[in-house]
Write an enzyme that holds these catalytic residues in place. Structure first.
Site, mmCIF file in Angstrom:
data_model
loop_
_atom_site.group_PDB
_atom_site.id
_atom_site.type_symbol
_atom_site.label_atom_id
_atom_site.label_comp_id
_atom_site.label_asym_id
_atom_site.label_seq_id
_atom_site.Cartn_x
_atom_site.Cartn_y
_atom_site.Cartn_z
ATOM 1 N N GLY A 50 -40.640 -41.921 104.580
ATOM 2 C CA GLY A 50 -40.608 -42.154 103.142
ATOM 3 C C GLY A 50 -39.848 -41.048 102.439
ATOM 4 O O GLY A 50 -38.979 -40.405 103.024
ATOM 5 N N SER A 51 -40.217 -40.820 101.190
ATOM 6 C CA SER A 51 -39.427 -39.903 100.365
ATOM 7 C C SER A 51 -39.756 -38.437 100.656
ATOM 8 O O SER A 51 -40.835 -38.108 101.173
ATOM 9 C CB SER A 51 -39.718 -40.194 98.894
ATOM 10 O OG SER A 51 -41.079 -39.940 98.630
ATOM 11 N N GLY A 89 -43.263 -36.460 101.447
ATOM 12 C CA GLY A 89 -43.235 -35.631 102.664
ATOM 13 C C GLY A 89 -43.774 -34.237 102.376
ATOM 14 O O GLY A 89 -44.543 -33.665 103.162
ATOM 15 N N GLU A 136 -39.966 -38.578 108.587
ATOM 16 C CA GLU A 136 -38.622 -39.175 108.485
ATOM 17 C C GLU A 136 -38.355 -39.371 107.001
ATOM 18 O O GLU A 136 -38.935 -40.269 106.379
ATOM 19 C CB GLU A 136 -38.592 -40.534 109.198
ATOM 20 C CG GLU A 136 -38.732 -40.466 110.695
ATOM 21 C CD GLU A 136 -37.498 -39.929 111.370
ATOM 22 O OE1 GLU A 136 -36.402 -40.011 110.783
ATOM 23 O OE2 GLU A 136 -37.626 -39.388 112.479
ATOM 24 N N GLU A 145 -30.645 -38.383 96.149
ATOM 25 C CA GLU A 145 -30.674 -39.673 96.842
ATOM 26 C C GLU A 145 -30.870 -40.748 95.772
ATOM 27 O O GLU A 145 -31.909 -40.784 95.107
ATOM 28 C CB GLU A 145 -31.830 -39.685 97.839
ATOM 29 C CG GLU A 145 -31.860 -40.947 98.667
ATOM 30 C CD GLU A 145 -33.038 -41.021 99.622
ATOM 31 O OE1 GLU A 145 -34.163 -40.708 99.210
ATOM 32 O OE2 GLU A 145 -32.815 -41.429 100.777
HETATM 33 P P1 NAD Z 1 -42.364 -43.255 99.258
HETATM 34 O O1 NAD Z 1 -42.380 -41.851 99.765
HETATM 35 O O2 NAD Z 1 -42.557 -43.484 97.824
HETATM 36 O O3 NAD Z 1 -43.512 -44.094 99.992
HETATM 37 C C1 NAD Z 1 -43.601 -44.130 101.404
HETATM 38 C C2 NAD Z 1 -45.042 -44.391 101.793
HETATM 39 O O4 NAD Z 1 -45.835 -43.289 101.387
HETATM 40 C C3 NAD Z 1 -45.650 -45.632 101.134
HETATM 41 O O5 NAD Z 1 -46.489 -46.270 102.051
HETATM 42 C C4 NAD Z 1 -46.448 -45.037 99.992
HETATM 43 O O6 NAD Z 1 -47.511 -45.824 99.557
HETATM 44 C C5 NAD Z 1 -46.948 -43.751 100.627
HETATM 45 N N1 NAD Z 1 -47.354 -42.709 99.674
HETATM 46 C C6 NAD Z 1 -46.909 -42.509 98.396
HETATM 47 N N2 NAD Z 1 -47.546 -41.444 97.853
HETATM 48 C C7 NAD Z 1 -48.397 -40.961 98.798
HETATM 49 C C8 NAD Z 1 -49.322 -39.892 98.851
HETATM 50 N N3 NAD Z 1 -49.527 -39.070 97.803
HETATM 51 N N4 NAD Z 1 -50.017 -39.683 99.985
HETATM 52 C C9 NAD Z 1 -49.829 -40.480 101.047
HETATM 53 N N5 NAD Z 1 -48.983 -41.532 101.067
HETATM 54 C C10 NAD Z 1 -48.262 -41.763 99.959
HETATM 55 O O7 NAD Z 1 -41.012 -43.905 99.794
HETATM 56 P P2 NAD Z 1 -40.465 -45.408 99.617
HETATM 57 O O8 NAD Z 1 -39.998 -45.600 98.224
HETATM 58 O O9 NAD Z 1 -41.458 -46.371 100.170
HETATM 59 O O10 NAD Z 1 -39.218 -45.371 100.616
HETATM 60 C C11 NAD Z 1 -38.006 -44.798 100.263
HETATM 61 C C12 NAD Z 1 -37.842 -43.432 100.899
HETATM 62 O O11 NAD Z 1 -38.029 -43.511 102.304
HETATM 63 C C13 NAD Z 1 -36.422 -42.905 100.708
HETATM 64 O O12 NAD Z 1 -36.457 -41.544 100.388
HETATM 65 C C14 NAD Z 1 -35.794 -43.122 102.076
HETATM 66 O O13 NAD Z 1 -34.696 -42.299 102.352
HETATM 67 C C15 NAD Z 1 -36.952 -42.875 102.981
HETATM 68 N N6 NAD Z 1 -36.726 -43.501 104.292
HETATM 69 C C16 NAD Z 1 -36.466 -42.686 105.375
HETATM 70 C C17 NAD Z 1 -36.210 -43.248 106.621
HETATM 71 C C18 NAD Z 1 -35.916 -42.382 107.824
HETATM 72 O O14 NAD Z 1 -36.045 -42.880 108.930
HETATM 73 N N7 NAD Z 1 -35.541 -41.126 107.665
HETATM 74 C C19 NAD Z 1 -36.212 -44.643 106.767
HETATM 75 C C20 NAD Z 1 -36.461 -45.435 105.645
HETATM 76 C C21 NAD Z 1 -36.731 -44.857 104.421
#
Ligand code: NAD
Length: 502
Positions: A245-246, A250, A267, A402
């Site tokens: 995720g973001s 992270g 990731e 990004e």
């Molecule tokens: P996000 O970080 O908003 O959410 C990802 C996950 O984390 C979701 O399930 C969300 O509900 C959860 N989450 C949100 N806040 C949280 C918290 N406080 N504690 C625990 N979990 C929490 O990301 P997104 O909008 O779903 O995805 C987009 C991001 O993911 C982009 O930055 C993209 O680059 C990244 N991404 C990376 C890869 C990779 O392999 N490197 C692949 C796909 C997407």
């Protein structure tokens, strides 16, 4: 108006979601629900329970019991291999159904889902790949160093309970990239799908159950980051968090892990460069680069090459082809075979992307095409026209942040040295491509660019190749030996085999 997606919901047999805890599907104790609105039409698709801290605790305790009391971590290699292969077969068999559910989740068009590694085929490949590692998880046998005669050996043991948190953009593939190595290593799991892509993941979990996984080994809690994700990352009985995720989330996970020193695989995002030299096949480089930013997921891809570093002599040709690709993008209902690209996932992201485009113009980048929200038939969805900027400087906001939308920034450069400098002037380091017909330059550049994956004159996803980021793009790798080892602890065992002590 984009045609309603509701008939497809009925065709796919989609019903409201449930939590899976210790082998039983049910509601959340918090009695809260999340209603999923479709990004292309704004229609309400279905709802699922929001798991509160109490539900997450029950799920983690179920996974803990399944790990501590077994039998999963102690199953024989052959049994785990058979189960993973069965999952792979079921995923292949149900590939079309999974793609349709994914389109109901995140509006990735069916025409694209099959190509871009999100089809049943590639998800199944991930389970096959990790099935192959189960009987190769080996340690070492070492010669003694000190005086006594000891057999010194290392063992790979499953890490324990894994909290797996996935994003919405490639929900099936990214869930598989976590579940397959964790199961192969003998771990138990609490999975939290994204609140924006839950239904396809729930179906995948049903298939995994059908393959015969014992109760408690895989548990699913649905809901957003707050409260569901937050409760999972802070739970003291979780040994490892595997997150995609973001960068912002992270960072929260790193902070939360400090309490109990959880193991982490992260990731995260990217701001990946394409380095295009004038001696390259410039048209192909533009097709692929603009393609990763506009086709399919409309740039909502971690590895999208959103900074095109183009040698000055090649800029005009690059812009011409990129604009042509932008003109080929078609938006609409993801079930329509003529539709090539998705809307943005939600209105928050729509506003953010439009704001970044405005900022690009204000900071002096030259807009070649796009930059506006979809109008007329597209007005009810979160569509943004494919956007191309040139004369971008690497210190502008659109070159640093990004965007996660259909926006390509072209940054002209003069020579190799300058290209490397710009490519590496980023906080991220996920992916890159190098476009040149000079083999020596290709090798030099592949080594000089600081990114987890470098494509030379092309790029493709490979389920068995290590994938992950340098710097703030993450910690660890998915795919390959490194991925499965990340779900193990390394234990050293010493056994004296004479009576003489050192
Ligand atoms: P996000 O970080 O908003 O959410 C990802 C996950 O984390 C979701 O399930 C969300 O509900 C959860 N989450 C949100 N806040 C949280 C918290 N406080 N504690 C625990 N979990 C929490 O990301 P997104 O909008 O779903 O995805 C987009 C991001 O993911 C982009 O930055 C993209 O680059 C990244 N991404 C990376 C890869 C990779 O392999 N490197 C692949 C796909 C997407």
């Amino acid at each position: 108006m984009v045609a309603s997606i509701k008939p497809h919901r009925d065709e796919a047999g989609l019903t409201d979601g449930q939590l899976l805890i210790d082998g039983a599907w049910g509601p959340s104790s918090a009695e809260q629900t999340w209603i999923h609105s479709h990004p292309a039409t704004g229609e309400e698709v279905a709802s699922f329970p929001v798991a509160g801290a109490e539900d997450v605790d029950r799920a983690v305790r179920a996974a803990r019991r399944a790990f501590d009391e077994g039998p999963w971590p102690k199953t024989r290699a052959g049994e785990r291999i058979r189960l993973l292969r069965k999952i792979s077969d079921l995923v292949r068999e149900h590939g079309d159904e999974l793609l349709a559910l994914q389109a109901l989740d995140n509006s990735v068009p069916l025409s694209f889902g099959a190509v871009y590694g999100m089809s049943g085929g590639m998800v199944a490949d991930v389970f096959d790949h990790h099935a192959g590692w189960v009987d190769k998880l080996a340690g070492d046998t070492l010669p003694g160093y000190q005086g006594g005669e000891h057999l010194v050996m290392t063992l790979r043991e499953p890490i324990g309970v894994v909290g797996a948190i996935v994003p919405w953009n490639a929900p099936l593939l990214l869930t598989a990239q976590k579940l397959a190595p964790a199961l192969a290593a003998g771990c138990t799991i609490v999975l939290k799908p994204s609140e924006y892509a839950t239904f396809s993941v729930l179906r995948l979990v049903r298939l995994i159950e059908e393959a015969g996984l014992p109760a408690g080994v895989l548990n699913v809690v649905t809901g957003p980051g707050d409260p569901t994700g937050d409760a999972l990352i802070h739970h003291p009985l979780v040994d490892k968090i595997s997150f995609t995720g973001s960068r912002a989330v992270g960072r929260k996970i790193i902070e939360a892990s400090a309490g109990t020193f959880k193991r982490l695989s992260l990731e995260l995002g990217g701001k990946s460069p394409a380095l295009v030299f004038a001696d390259a096949d410039v048209a192909t480089s533009a097709m692929l680069t603009m393609g990763t930013v506009t086709l399919g997921l409309s740039g909502q891809v971690c590895l999208a090459q959103t900074r095109a570093l183009v040698q000055r002599d090649a800029v005009d040709e690059f812009l011409g082809t990129s604009e042509m690709i932008a003109g080929m993008v078609s938006y609409g209902n993801p079930f329509d075979p003529a539709v090539s690209s998705s809307p943005l996932i939600n209105t928050r992201q729509l506003d953010r992307v439009l704001g970044l485009i405005e900022r690009g113009q204000a900071e002096g980048a030259r807009l070649i095409c796009g930059g506006t929200r979809g109008e007329g038939d597209l007005a009810a969805g979160n569509f943004v026209a494919p956007t191309l900027f040139t004369d971008v400087h690497n210190d502008m906001t659109i070159a640093r942040e990004e965007v996660f939308g259909p926006v390509l920034s072209v940054i002209p450069f003069t020579d190799e040295e300058e290209a490397i400098k710009i490519a590496n002037a980023t906080e991220y380091g996920l992916a890159a491509t190098v476009w040149t017909s000079d083999i020596k330059r290709a090798i030099r550049l592949s080594k000089a660019v600081r990114a987890g994956t470098v494509g030379v004159n092309g790029y493709q996803l490979e389920p068995h190749a290590a994938f992950g980021g340098y710097r703030q793009s993450g910690i660890g790798r998915e795919g390959g030996r490194t991925a499965i080892e990340a779900y193990t602890e390394l234990k050293t065992v010493m056994i004296p085999y004479t009576d003489e002590m050192m």
